[in-house]
Design a protein around this motif. Structure first.
Motif, PDB file in Angstrom:
ATOM      1  N   THR A 120       0.757  -1.319   0.083  1.00 44.42           N
ATOM      2  CA  THR A 120      -0.047   0.088  -0.084  1.00 44.42           C
ATOM      3  C   THR A 120       0.853   1.301  -0.070  1.00 44.42           C
ATOM      4  O   THR A 120       0.678   2.217  -0.825  1.00 44.42           O
ATOM      5  N   LEU A 121       2.169   1.372   0.686  1.00 44.08           N
ATOM      6  CA  LEU A 121       2.903   2.211   0.879  1.00 44.08           C
ATOM      7  C   LEU A 121       3.470   2.610  -0.476  1.00 44.08           C
ATOM      8  O   LEU A 121       3.593   3.686  -1.044  1.00 44.08           O
ATOM      9  N   VAL A 122       4.138   1.798  -1.026  1.00 40.26           N
ATOM     10  CA  VAL A 122       4.863   1.749  -2.155  1.00 40.26           C
ATOM     11  C   VAL A 122       3.841   2.126  -3.182  1.00 40.26           C
ATOM     12  O   VAL A 122       4.196   3.050  -4.027  1.00 40.26           O
ATOM     13  N   PHE A 123       2.903   1.523  -3.533  1.00 40.96           N
ATOM     14  CA  PHE A 123       2.024   1.782  -4.543  1.00 40.96           C
ATOM     15  C   PHE A 123       1.423   3.267  -4.611  1.00 40.96           C
ATOM     16  O   PHE A 123       1.101   3.928  -5.298  1.00 40.96           O
ATOM     17  N   SER A 124       0.990   3.480  -3.267  1.00 41.58           N
ATOM     18  CA  SER A 124       0.364   4.834  -3.061  1.00 41.58           C
ATOM     19  C   SER A 124       1.227   6.069  -3.404  1.00 41.58           C
ATOM     20  O   SER A 124       1.004   7.208  -3.517  1.00 41.58           O
TER      21      SER A 124
ATOM     22  N   VAL B 218      -1.073  10.255  -9.835  1.00 43.53           N
ATOM     23  CA  VAL B 218      -2.275   9.432  -9.542  1.00 43.53           C
ATOM     24  C   VAL B 218      -1.866   8.266 -10.914  1.00 43.53           C
ATOM     25  O   VAL B 218      -2.273   7.196 -10.891  1.00 43.53           O
ATOM     26  N   GLY B 219      -1.687   8.914 -11.892  1.00 48.51           N
ATOM     27  CA  GLY B 219      -1.291   7.990 -13.163  1.00 48.51           C
ATOM     28  C   GLY B 219      -0.195   6.790 -12.872  1.00 48.51           C
ATOM     29  O   GLY B 219      -0.398   5.815 -13.284  1.00 48.51           O
ATOM     30  N   ASP B 220       0.899   7.357 -12.419  1.00 52.71           N
ATOM     31  CA  ASP B 220       1.737   6.321 -11.841  1.00 52.71           C
ATOM     32  C   ASP B 220       1.204   5.303 -10.801  1.00 52.71           C
ATOM     33  O   ASP B 220       1.632   4.106 -11.027  1.00 52.71           O
ATOM     34  N   VAL B 221       0.365   5.701  -9.901  1.00 53.24           N
ATOM     35  CA  VAL B 221      -0.354   4.681  -9.076  1.00 53.24           C
ATOM     36  C   VAL B 221      -1.173   3.555  -9.989  1.00 53.24           C
ATOM     37  O   VAL B 221      -0.991   2.461  -9.661  1.00 53.24           O
TER      38      VAL B 221
ATOM     39  N   TYR C 163      -8.524   2.369  -3.934  1.00 56.20           N
ATOM     40  CA  TYR C 163      -8.017   2.661  -2.540  1.00 56.20           C
ATOM     41  C   TYR C 163      -6.656   3.347  -2.450  1.00 56.20           C
ATOM     42  O   TYR C 163      -6.162   4.133  -1.662  1.00 56.20           O
ATOM     43  N   PHE C 164      -5.611   2.927  -3.389  1.00 57.43           N
ATOM     44  CA  PHE C 164      -4.344   3.391  -3.512  1.00 57.43           C
ATOM     45  C   PHE C 164      -4.494   4.743  -4.150  1.00 57.43           C
ATOM     46  O   PHE C 164      -3.535   5.580  -3.723  1.00 57.43           O
ATOM     47  N   VAL C 165      -5.170   5.010  -4.840  1.00 60.38           N
ATOM     48  CA  VAL C 165      -5.331   6.493  -5.381  1.00 60.38           C
ATOM     49  C   VAL C 165      -5.866   7.365  -4.133  1.00 60.38           C
ATOM     50  O   VAL C 165      -5.268   8.584  -3.916  1.00 60.38           O
ATOM     51  N   LEU C 166      -6.798   6.972  -3.349  1.00 59.14           N
ATOM     52  CA  LEU C 166      -7.298   7.781  -2.282  1.00 59.14           C
ATOM     53  C   LEU C 166      -6.160   7.914  -1.198  1.00 59.14           C
ATOM     54  O   LEU C 166      -5.773   9.053  -0.605  1.00 59.14           O
ATOM     55  N   THR C 167      -5.436   6.760  -1.090  1.00 60.70           N
ATOM     56  CA  THR C 167      -4.100   6.889  -0.047  1.00 60.70           C
ATOM     57  C   THR C 167      -3.218   7.914  -0.643  1.00 60.70           C
ATOM     58  O   THR C 167      -2.469   8.947   0.062  1.00 60.70           O
ATOM     59  N   HIS C 168      -2.927   7.792  -1.954  1.00 57.54           N
ATOM     60  CA  HIS C 168      -1.937   8.682  -2.686  1.00 57.54           C
ATOM     61  C   HIS C 168      -2.410  10.157  -2.381  1.00 57.54           C
ATOM     62  O   HIS C 168      -1.628  11.096  -2.099  1.00 57.54           O
ATOM     63  N   TRP C 169      -3.592  10.371  -2.457  1.00 57.86           N
ATOM     64  CA  TRP C 169      -4.083  11.867  -2.319  1.00 57.86           C
ATOM     65  C   TRP C 169      -3.929  12.073  -0.717  1.00 57.86           C
ATOM     66  O   TRP C 169      -3.822  13.271  -0.537  1.00 57.86           O
ATOM     67  N   TRP C 170      -4.275  11.364   0.013  1.00 55.85           N
ATOM     68  CA  TRP C 170      -4.020  11.684   1.612  1.00 55.85           C
ATOM     69  C   TRP C 170      -2.602  11.887   1.773  1.00 55.85           C
ATOM     70  O   TRP C 170      -2.171  12.769   2.898  1.00 55.85           O
ATOM     71  N   LEU C 171      -1.586  11.144   1.214  1.00 55.44           N
ATOM     72  CA  LEU C 171      -0.303  11.377   1.567  1.00 55.44           C
ATOM     73  C   LEU C 171       0.024  12.633   1.071  1.00 55.44           C
ATOM     74  O   LEU C 171       0.993  13.368   1.556  1.00 55.44           O
TER      75      LEU C 171
END
Length: 116
Positions: free
Chosen positions: A43-47, A78-81, A95-103
């Motif tokens: 989750t951390l890596v992909f996000s 987000v495209g990379d994710v 989920y990973f896109v939302l986590t990316h935005w959260w980070l």
């Protein structure tokens, strides 16, 4: 007869609250000292918009090389994710896109939580 029914309902509510409190205490006790599981690491890596394919296989690598996918950078989008998830994982990307935005919303100066 009305009195035991009310007491019975309160007993169930109190037991439920007790078990929730006990579960919360057991779950969050020394949470920072517990190791990451593979799904949390993914989750951390992909996000962050990184890939696992950058880690060399079948050779000895340094600790810094191993932790390279965990470095926070503004280059990940987000495209990379979505791209890394579609090529390296079977998980849906929301989920990973939302986590990316959260980070992105709450950046840290110290780096990712695993290194802190």
């Amino acid at each position: 007869m009305l009195k035991p029914l009310i007491t019975h309902r309160w007993l169930h509510l109190l037991l439920l609250l007790f078990w929730i409190l006990l579960g919360g205490v057991l779950r969050f006790t020394k949470l920072a000292s517990k190791p990451l599981w593979s799904d949390e690491f993914a989750t951390l890596v992909f996000s962050l918009g990184h890939s696992f394919l950058t880690i060399p296989l079948n050779q000895v690598i340094s600790f810094e090389t191993l932790l390279e996918p965990l470095k926070i950078s503004t280059a990940g989008s987000v495209g990379d994710v979505i791209n890394h998830l579609m090529t390296e994982s079977t998980h849906p990307p929301i989920y990973f896109v939302l986590t990316h935005w959260w980070l992105q919303l709450f950046p840290t100066a110290d780096g990712p939580p695993i290194c802190g």
